[in-house]
Design a protein around this motif. Structure first.
Motif, PDB file in Angstrom:
ATOM      1  N   ARG A  77     -13.176 -20.023 -15.780  1.00  0.00           N
ATOM      2  CA  ARG A  77     -12.072 -21.108 -15.352  1.00  0.00           C
ATOM      3  C   ARG A  77     -12.506 -22.391 -15.817  1.00  0.00           C
ATOM      4  NH1 ARG A  77      -8.002 -21.614 -10.928  1.00  0.00           N
ATOM      5  NH2 ARG A  77      -7.828 -23.711 -10.366  1.00  0.00           N
ATOM      6  N   LYS A  78     -11.819 -23.459 -16.369  1.00  0.00           N
ATOM      7  CA  LYS A  78     -12.064 -24.587 -16.720  1.00  0.00           C
ATOM      8  C   LYS A  78     -11.990 -25.519 -15.385  1.00  0.00           C
ATOM      9  CE  LYS A  78     -10.665 -24.486 -21.657  1.00  0.00           C
ATOM     10  NZ  LYS A  78      -9.669 -25.044 -22.710  1.00  0.00           N
ATOM     11  N   ARG A  79     -12.724 -26.742 -15.565  1.00  0.00           N
ATOM     12  CA  ARG A  79     -12.936 -27.537 -14.477  1.00  0.00           C
ATOM     13  C   ARG A  79     -11.953 -28.596 -14.694  1.00  0.00           C
ATOM     14  NH1 ARG A  79     -17.088 -29.048 -11.695  1.00  0.00           N
ATOM     15  NH2 ARG A  79     -15.642 -30.576 -10.581  1.00  0.00           N
ATOM     16  N   SER A  80     -11.264 -29.228 -13.555  1.00  0.00           N
ATOM     17  CA  SER A  80     -10.478 -30.259 -13.628  1.00  0.00           C
ATOM     18  C   SER A  80     -11.097 -31.611 -13.202  1.00  0.00           C
ATOM     19  CB  SER A  80      -9.134 -29.865 -12.831  1.00  0.00           C
ATOM     20  OG  SER A  80      -8.264 -28.757 -13.158  1.00  0.00           O
ATOM     21  N   HIS A  81     -10.181 -32.834 -13.559  1.00  0.00           N
ATOM     22  CA  HIS A  81     -10.874 -33.979 -12.883  1.00  0.00           C
ATOM     23  C   HIS A  81      -9.772 -34.742 -12.394  1.00  0.00           C
ATOM     24  CE1 HIS A  81     -13.600 -37.276 -13.203  1.00  0.00           C
ATOM     25  NE2 HIS A  81     -12.695 -38.224 -13.633  1.00  0.00           N
ATOM     26  N   VAL A 117     -16.285 -37.195 -16.277  1.00  0.00           N
ATOM     27  CA  VAL A 117     -15.609 -35.808 -16.017  1.00  0.00           C
ATOM     28  C   VAL A 117     -16.656 -34.969 -16.139  1.00  0.00           C
ATOM     29  CG1 VAL A 117     -13.585 -36.980 -17.110  1.00  0.00           C
ATOM     30  CG2 VAL A 117     -15.291 -35.451 -18.268  1.00  0.00           C
ATOM     31  N   PRO A 118     -16.586 -33.742 -15.406  1.00  0.00           N
ATOM     32  CA  PRO A 118     -17.319 -32.626 -15.554  1.00  0.00           C
ATOM     33  C   PRO A 118     -17.739 -32.085 -17.069  1.00  0.00           C
ATOM     34  CG  PRO A 118     -15.717 -32.183 -13.868  1.00  0.00           C
ATOM     35  CD  PRO A 118     -15.113 -33.241 -14.458  1.00  0.00           C
ATOM     36  N   ASN A 124     -12.250 -30.511 -22.589  1.00  0.00           N
ATOM     37  CA  ASN A 124     -12.869 -29.305 -22.152  1.00  0.00           C
ATOM     38  C   ASN A 124     -12.372 -29.014 -20.828  1.00  0.00           C
ATOM     39  OD1 ASN A 124     -13.966 -26.505 -23.065  1.00  0.00           O
ATOM     40  ND2 ASN A 124     -15.664 -27.267 -21.661  1.00  0.00           N
ATOM     41  N   LEU A 125     -11.210 -29.656 -20.354  1.00  0.00           N
ATOM     42  CA  LEU A 125     -10.871 -29.614 -19.025  1.00  0.00           C
ATOM     43  C   LEU A 125      -9.698 -28.849 -18.857  1.00  0.00           C
ATOM     44  CD1 LEU A 125     -11.416 -33.242 -17.871  1.00  0.00           C
ATOM     45  CD2 LEU A 125     -12.683 -31.367 -17.442  1.00  0.00           C
ATOM     46  N   LYS A 126      -9.201 -28.305 -17.705  1.00  0.00           N
ATOM     47  CA  LYS A 126      -7.950 -27.741 -17.541  1.00  0.00           C
ATOM     48  C   LYS A 126      -6.742 -28.726 -17.342  1.00  0.00           C
ATOM     49  CE  LYS A 126      -5.897 -24.342 -14.142  1.00  0.00           C
ATOM     50  NZ  LYS A 126      -5.464 -23.298 -15.263  1.00  0.00           N
ATOM     51  N   LYS A 127      -7.022 -29.724 -16.495  1.00  0.00           N
ATOM     52  CA  LYS A 127      -5.980 -30.598 -16.272  1.00  0.00           C
ATOM     53  C   LYS A 127      -6.707 -31.971 -15.586  1.00  0.00           C
ATOM     54  CE  LYS A 127      -4.781 -28.664 -11.548  1.00  0.00           C
ATOM     55  NZ  LYS A 127      -5.018 -27.634 -11.712  1.00  0.00           N
ATOM     56  N   ILE A 128      -6.057 -33.058 -15.856  1.00  0.00           N
ATOM     57  CA  ILE A 128      -6.518 -34.270 -15.408  1.00  0.00           C
ATOM     58  C   ILE A 128      -5.518 -35.118 -14.589  1.00  0.00           C
ATOM     59  CG2 ILE A 128      -7.526 -36.619 -16.074  1.00  0.00           C
ATOM     60  CD1 ILE A 128      -8.011 -35.252 -18.742  1.00  0.00           C
ATOM     61  N   VAL A 129      -5.909 -35.353 -13.157  1.00  0.00           N
ATOM     62  CA  VAL A 129      -4.991 -36.146 -12.346  1.00  0.00           C
ATOM     63  C   VAL A 129      -5.338 -37.475 -12.324  1.00  0.00           C
ATOM     64  CG1 VAL A 129      -3.997 -35.930  -9.998  1.00  0.00           C
ATOM     65  CG2 VAL A 129      -4.683 -33.846 -10.862  1.00  0.00           C
ATOM     66  N   ALA A 140       2.451 -42.539  -7.100  1.00  0.00           N
ATOM     67  CA  ALA A 140       2.819 -41.626  -7.933  1.00  0.00           C
ATOM     68  C   ALA A 140       1.790 -41.069  -8.593  1.00  0.00           C
ATOM     69  CB  ALA A 140       3.793 -42.392  -8.987  1.00  0.00           C
ATOM     70  N   CYS A 141       1.861 -40.196  -9.442  1.00  0.00           N
ATOM     71  CA  CYS A 141       0.770 -39.474 -10.369  1.00  0.00           C
ATOM     72  C   CYS A 141       1.485 -38.864 -11.295  1.00  0.00           C
ATOM     73  CB  CYS A 141       0.605 -38.189  -9.152  1.00  0.00           C
ATOM     74  SG  CYS A 141      -0.917 -37.317  -9.876  1.00  0.00           S
ATOM     75  N   MET A 142       0.399 -39.215 -12.271  1.00  0.00           N
ATOM     76  CA  MET A 142       0.617 -38.386 -13.613  1.00  0.00           C
ATOM     77  C   MET A 142      -0.604 -37.315 -13.644  1.00  0.00           C
ATOM     78  SD  MET A 142       1.351 -41.583 -16.521  1.00  0.00           S
ATOM     79  CE  MET A 142      -0.355 -42.618 -16.068  1.00  0.00           C
ATOM     80  N   VAL A 143      -0.209 -36.035 -14.491  1.00  0.00           N
ATOM     81  CA  VAL A 143      -1.232 -35.064 -14.702  1.00  0.00           C
ATOM     82  C   VAL A 143      -1.158 -34.589 -16.016  1.00  0.00           C
ATOM     83  CG1 VAL A 143      -1.756 -32.791 -13.848  1.00  0.00           C
ATOM     84  CG2 VAL A 143      -0.773 -34.187 -12.336  1.00  0.00           C
ATOM     85  N   ILE A 144      -2.270 -34.608 -16.610  1.00  0.00           N
ATOM     86  CA  ILE A 144      -2.299 -34.006 -18.142  1.00  0.00           C
ATOM     87  C   ILE A 144      -2.765 -32.721 -17.957  1.00  0.00           C
ATOM     88  CG2 ILE A 144      -3.680 -34.404 -20.528  1.00  0.00           C
ATOM     89  CD1 ILE A 144      -4.472 -37.274 -19.270  1.00  0.00           C
ATOM     90  N   PHE A 145      -2.029 -31.819 -18.586  1.00  0.00           N
ATOM     91  CA  PHE A 145      -2.262 -30.397 -18.818  1.00  0.00           C
ATOM     92  C   PHE A 145      -2.846 -30.138 -19.897  1.00  0.00           C
ATOM     93  CE2 PHE A 145       0.892 -30.767 -15.279  1.00  0.00           C
ATOM     94  CZ  PHE A 145       0.481 -29.731 -14.348  1.00  0.00           C
ATOM     95  N   MET A 146      -3.930 -29.838 -20.118  1.00  0.00           N
ATOM     96  CA  MET A 146      -4.820 -29.941 -21.522  1.00  0.00           C
ATOM     97  C   MET A 146      -4.652 -28.847 -22.386  1.00  0.00           C
ATOM     98  SD  MET A 146      -6.347 -32.764 -21.225  1.00  0.00           S
ATOM     99  CE  MET A 146      -7.273 -32.658 -22.794  1.00  0.00           C
ATOM    100  N   ASP A 147      -4.359 -27.679 -21.748  1.00  0.00           N
ATOM    101  CA  ASP A 147      -4.255 -26.454 -22.638  1.00  0.00           C
ATOM    102  C   ASP A 147      -2.423 -26.376 -23.034  1.00  0.00           C
ATOM    103  OD1 ASP A 147      -6.727 -25.346 -22.305  1.00  0.00           O
ATOM    104  OD2 ASP A 147      -6.227 -24.274 -20.452  1.00  0.00           O
ATOM    105  N   GLU A 148      -1.737 -26.880 -22.122  1.00  0.00           N
ATOM    106  CA  GLU A 148      -0.319 -26.889 -22.691  1.00  0.00           C
ATOM    107  C   GLU A 148       0.074 -28.060 -23.374  1.00  0.00           C
ATOM    108  OE1 GLU A 148      -1.637 -26.590 -19.553  1.00  0.00           O
ATOM    109  OE2 GLU A 148      -0.907 -24.433 -18.770  1.00  0.00           O
ATOM    110  N   LYS A 149      -0.848 -29.099 -23.647  1.00  0.00           N
ATOM    111  CA  LYS A 149      -0.669 -30.390 -24.155  1.00  0.00           C
ATOM    112  C   LYS A 149       0.637 -31.001 -23.884  1.00  0.00           C
ATOM    113  CE  LYS A 149      -3.150 -28.967 -28.332  1.00  0.00           C
ATOM    114  NZ  LYS A 149      -3.126 -29.164 -29.828  1.00  0.00           N
ATOM    115  N   THR A 150       0.671 -31.094 -22.287  1.00  0.00           N
ATOM    116  CA  THR A 150       1.932 -31.889 -21.768  1.00  0.00           C
ATOM    117  C   THR A 150       1.181 -32.907 -20.807  1.00  0.00           C
ATOM    118  OG1 THR A 150       1.952 -30.390 -20.036  1.00  0.00           O
ATOM    119  CG2 THR A 150       3.520 -30.044 -21.872  1.00  0.00           C
TER     120      THR A 150
END
Length: 210
Positions: A77-81, A117-118, A124-129, A140-150
Protein backbone atom coordinates in the motif's frame (compact mmCIF):
# COMPACT_ATOMS: atom_id res chain seq x y z
CA UNK A 1 -12.15 2.19 9.06
CA UNK A 2 -10.75 3.18 12.45
CA UNK A 3 -12.96 3.72 15.46
CA UNK A 4 -11.85 5.16 18.77
CA UNK A 5 -14.12 5.36 21.83
CA UNK A 6 -13.01 7.79 24.50
CA UNK A 7 -13.11 6.91 28.17
CA UNK A 8 -14.95 9.09 30.67
CA UNK A 9 -11.60 10.49 31.84
CA UNK A 10 -10.52 11.31 28.27
CA UNK A 11 -13.83 13.07 27.58
CA UNK A 12 -13.35 15.13 30.74
CA UNK A 13 -9.82 16.07 29.62
CA UNK A 14 -11.15 17.26 26.27
CA UNK A 15 -13.91 19.33 27.87
CA UNK A 16 -11.34 20.95 30.14
CA UNK A 17 -9.05 21.73 27.20
CA UNK A 18 -11.83 23.23 25.07
CA UNK A 19 -13.84 25.02 27.76
CA UNK A 20 -11.45 25.43 30.68
CA UNK A 21 -9.61 28.60 31.60
CA UNK A 22 -5.88 29.22 31.50
CA UNK A 23 -3.16 30.88 29.48
CA UNK A 24 -3.96 31.07 25.76
CA UNK A 25 -0.37 30.11 24.94
CA UNK A 26 -0.25 27.02 27.17
CA UNK A 27 0.70 23.91 25.15
CA UNK A 28 -1.99 21.27 25.66
CA UNK A 29 -0.84 18.71 23.08
CA UNK A 30 2.50 18.05 21.47
CA UNK A 31 3.89 15.40 19.17
CA UNK A 32 7.26 15.96 17.54
CA UNK A 33 7.36 19.48 16.15
CA UNK A 34 3.56 19.79 16.13
CA UNK A 35 1.66 21.31 19.06
CA UNK A 36 -1.67 22.91 19.99
CA UNK A 37 -2.09 25.82 22.38
CA UNK A 38 -5.08 26.32 24.67
CA UNK A 39 -6.24 29.29 22.60
CA UNK A 40 -6.40 27.05 19.53
CA UNK A 41 -8.31 24.32 21.38
CA UNK A 42 -10.91 26.89 22.35
CA UNK A 43 -11.70 27.43 18.65
CA UNK A 44 -13.39 24.01 18.85
CA UNK A 45 -16.21 25.60 20.82
CA UNK A 46 -19.54 26.08 18.97
CA UNK A 47 -19.66 29.17 16.79
CA UNK A 48 -15.87 29.63 16.62
CA UNK A 49 -13.59 29.68 13.55
CA UNK A 50 -11.26 26.68 13.53
CA UNK A 51 -7.68 27.88 13.26
CA UNK A 52 -4.66 26.45 11.45
CA UNK A 53 -3.05 24.92 14.51
CA UNK A 54 -5.99 22.59 15.20
CA UNK A 55 -6.36 21.52 11.56
CA UNK A 56 -2.64 20.97 11.04
CA UNK A 57 -2.24 19.00 14.25
CA UNK A 58 -5.12 16.71 13.27
CA UNK A 59 -3.64 16.13 9.81
CA UNK A 60 -0.08 15.51 11.03
CA UNK A 61 -0.69 13.52 14.21
CA UNK A 62 -3.98 11.75 13.49
CA UNK A 63 -4.47 11.19 9.76
CA UNK A 64 -0.76 10.81 8.92
CA UNK A 65 -0.20 8.35 11.77
CA UNK A 66 -3.33 6.42 10.79
CA UNK A 67 -2.09 6.22 7.19
CA UNK A 68 1.32 5.01 8.38
CA UNK A 69 -0.33 2.30 10.47
CA UNK A 70 -2.55 1.13 7.58
CA UNK A 71 0.46 0.89 5.28
CA UNK A 72 2.39 -1.15 7.84
CA UNK A 73 -0.49 -3.64 7.93
CA UNK A 74 -0.99 -3.74 4.15
CA UNK A 75 2.29 -4.50 2.35
CA UNK A 76 2.42 -2.75 -1.01
CA UNK A 77 0.00 0.00 0.00
CA UNK A 78 1.38 3.41 -0.96
CA UNK A 79 1.69 6.13 1.65
CA UNK A 80 -0.27 9.37 1.51
CA UNK A 81 0.90 12.81 2.55
CA UNK A 82 -0.88 15.65 4.33
CA UNK A 83 0.51 19.12 3.71
CA UNK A 84 -0.28 21.76 6.29
CA UNK A 85 -2.45 24.78 5.57
CA UNK A 86 0.55 27.03 4.91
CA UNK A 87 1.49 25.11 1.77
CA UNK A 88 -1.15 26.80 -0.41
CA UNK A 89 -0.56 30.21 1.20
CA UNK A 90 3.16 29.93 0.51
CA UNK A 91 2.82 28.46 -2.97
CA UNK A 92 0.52 31.28 -4.11
CA UNK A 93 2.33 34.12 -2.34
CA UNK A 94 -0.84 34.98 -0.41
CA UNK A 95 1.10 36.84 2.28
CA UNK A 96 3.26 38.80 -0.16
CA UNK A 97 2.88 42.56 0.33
CA UNK A 98 3.56 43.22 -3.36
CA UNK A 99 0.15 43.20 -5.13
CA UNK A 100 1.84 42.15 -8.37
CA UNK A 101 3.11 38.94 -6.74
CA UNK A 102 0.23 38.25 -4.38
CA UNK A 103 -1.78 35.24 -5.48
CA UNK A 104 0.79 34.21 -8.10
CA UNK A 105 2.15 30.66 -8.17
CA UNK A 106 5.82 30.42 -7.18
CA UNK A 107 7.58 27.06 -7.21
CA UNK A 108 10.66 28.31 -5.38
CA UNK A 109 8.53 29.15 -2.35
CA UNK A 110 7.70 25.46 -1.80
CA UNK A 111 10.57 23.79 -3.64
CA UNK A 112 11.79 21.97 -0.52
CA UNK A 113 8.38 20.90 0.77
CA UNK A 114 8.52 17.77 -1.37
CA UNK A 115 11.36 16.51 0.84
CA UNK A 116 8.90 16.22 3.74
CA UNK A 117 6.76 13.51 2.13
CA UNK A 118 7.22 9.79 2.94
CA UNK A 119 10.05 8.48 0.79
CA UNK A 120 10.84 12.06 -0.31
CA UNK A 121 9.08 11.41 -3.64
CA UNK A 122 5.57 12.81 -4.15
CA UNK A 123 5.15 10.72 -7.30
CA UNK A 124 5.32 7.49 -5.30
CA UNK A 125 2.37 8.41 -3.08
CA UNK A 126 -1.24 7.24 -3.12
CA UNK A 127 -2.76 10.65 -2.54
CA UNK A 128 -1.82 14.12 -1.30
CA UNK A 129 -4.20 16.15 0.87
CA UNK A 130 -3.89 19.94 0.66
CA UNK A 131 -5.99 21.95 3.17
CA UNK A 132 -6.93 25.53 2.31
CA UNK A 133 -7.62 28.29 4.84
CA UNK A 134 -9.89 30.90 3.22
CA UNK A 135 -9.65 34.35 4.85
CA UNK A 136 -9.29 32.70 8.26
CA UNK A 137 -13.03 31.92 8.28
CA UNK A 138 -13.58 28.89 6.10
CA UNK A 139 -11.86 25.63 5.19
CA UNK A 140 -11.66 23.81 1.87
CA UNK A 141 -9.44 21.02 0.60
CA UNK A 142 -7.77 19.78 -2.56
CA UNK A 143 -6.79 16.13 -2.94
CA UNK A 144 -4.36 14.78 -5.53
CA UNK A 145 -5.08 11.15 -6.45
CA UNK A 146 -1.74 10.14 -7.91
CA UNK A 147 -2.67 6.80 -9.50
CA UNK A 148 -5.89 8.17 -11.02
CA UNK A 149 -4.13 11.39 -12.11
CA UNK A 150 -6.93 13.59 -10.85
CA UNK A 151 -7.01 16.64 -8.58
CA UNK A 152 -10.28 17.22 -6.73
CA UNK A 153 -11.53 20.36 -5.02
CA UNK A 154 -13.82 19.95 -1.99
CA UNK A 155 -15.68 22.91 -0.49
CA UNK A 156 -19.01 23.02 1.35
CA UNK A 157 -19.62 26.52 -0.06
CA UNK A 158 -19.10 25.53 -3.68
CA UNK A 159 -16.40 26.86 -5.94
CA UNK A 160 -15.21 30.21 -7.35
CA UNK A 161 -12.97 31.16 -10.26
CA UNK A 162 -10.17 31.76 -7.75
CA UNK A 163 -10.53 28.19 -6.52
CA UNK A 164 -10.21 26.94 -10.10
CA UNK A 165 -6.93 28.84 -10.36
CA UNK A 166 -5.73 26.95 -7.30
CA UNK A 167 -6.50 23.65 -9.03
CA UNK A 168 -4.52 24.75 -12.07
CA UNK A 169 -1.71 25.99 -9.84
CA UNK A 170 -1.47 22.64 -8.08
CA UNK A 171 -1.23 20.86 -11.43
CA UNK A 172 1.47 23.33 -12.46
CA UNK A 173 3.30 22.47 -9.24
CA UNK A 174 3.24 18.76 -10.12
CA UNK A 175 4.61 19.57 -13.57
CA UNK A 176 7.49 21.69 -12.27
CA UNK A 177 8.24 19.26 -9.45
CA UNK A 178 8.34 16.31 -11.86
CA UNK A 179 10.54 18.04 -14.39
CA UNK A 180 12.84 19.33 -11.63
CA UNK A 181 13.26 16.04 -9.76
CA UNK A 182 12.71 13.41 -12.44
CA UNK A 183 14.35 15.34 -15.29
CA UNK A 184 11.62 14.14 -17.64
CA UNK A 185 8.60 15.57 -19.44
CA UNK A 186 5.32 15.87 -17.54
CA UNK A 187 2.21 15.44 -19.69
CA UNK A 188 -0.44 17.65 -18.07
CA UNK A 189 -3.01 16.47 -20.64
CA UNK A 190 -3.15 13.11 -18.84
CA UNK A 191 -4.48 14.81 -15.71
CA UNK A 192 -8.05 15.81 -14.89
CA UNK A 193 -9.05 18.74 -12.68
CA UNK A 194 -12.32 17.96 -10.89
CA UNK A 195 -14.47 20.90 -9.79
CA UNK A 196 -16.48 20.91 -6.59
CA UNK A 197 -19.32 18.56 -7.54
CA UNK A 198 -22.98 19.09 -6.72
CA UNK A 199 -23.18 15.98 -4.53
CA UNK A 200 -20.76 17.43 -1.96
CA UNK A 201 -22.73 18.47 1.18
CA UNK A 202 -23.35 22.22 1.30
CA UNK A 203 -23.48 24.54 4.29
CA UNK A 204 -25.96 27.40 4.38
CA UNK A 205 -24.22 29.79 6.78
CA UNK A 206 -21.72 31.31 4.40
CA UNK A 207 -22.74 34.98 4.59
CA UNK A 208 -19.46 35.93 6.27
CA UNK A 209 -17.67 35.40 2.95
CA UNK A 210 -19.78 37.94 1.07
Amino acid sequence: QLECKLTVEEQATIRCAVNGGGSQTEILARQGTNSVQRGSMETLQPGQWLNDEVINYFLKTCLAKSDEMLCSKQPGRKRSHFFNSFFVQTMFNEKNKDPKLQGKYCYNNVRRWGQEVPGKDIFNLKKIVVPINIVNKHWACMVIFMDEKTIHYFDSLGMTDLDKLKLKGLLQHLKVEYESTKKGKFDASEWELVDCSLDIPRQLNGKYLQ
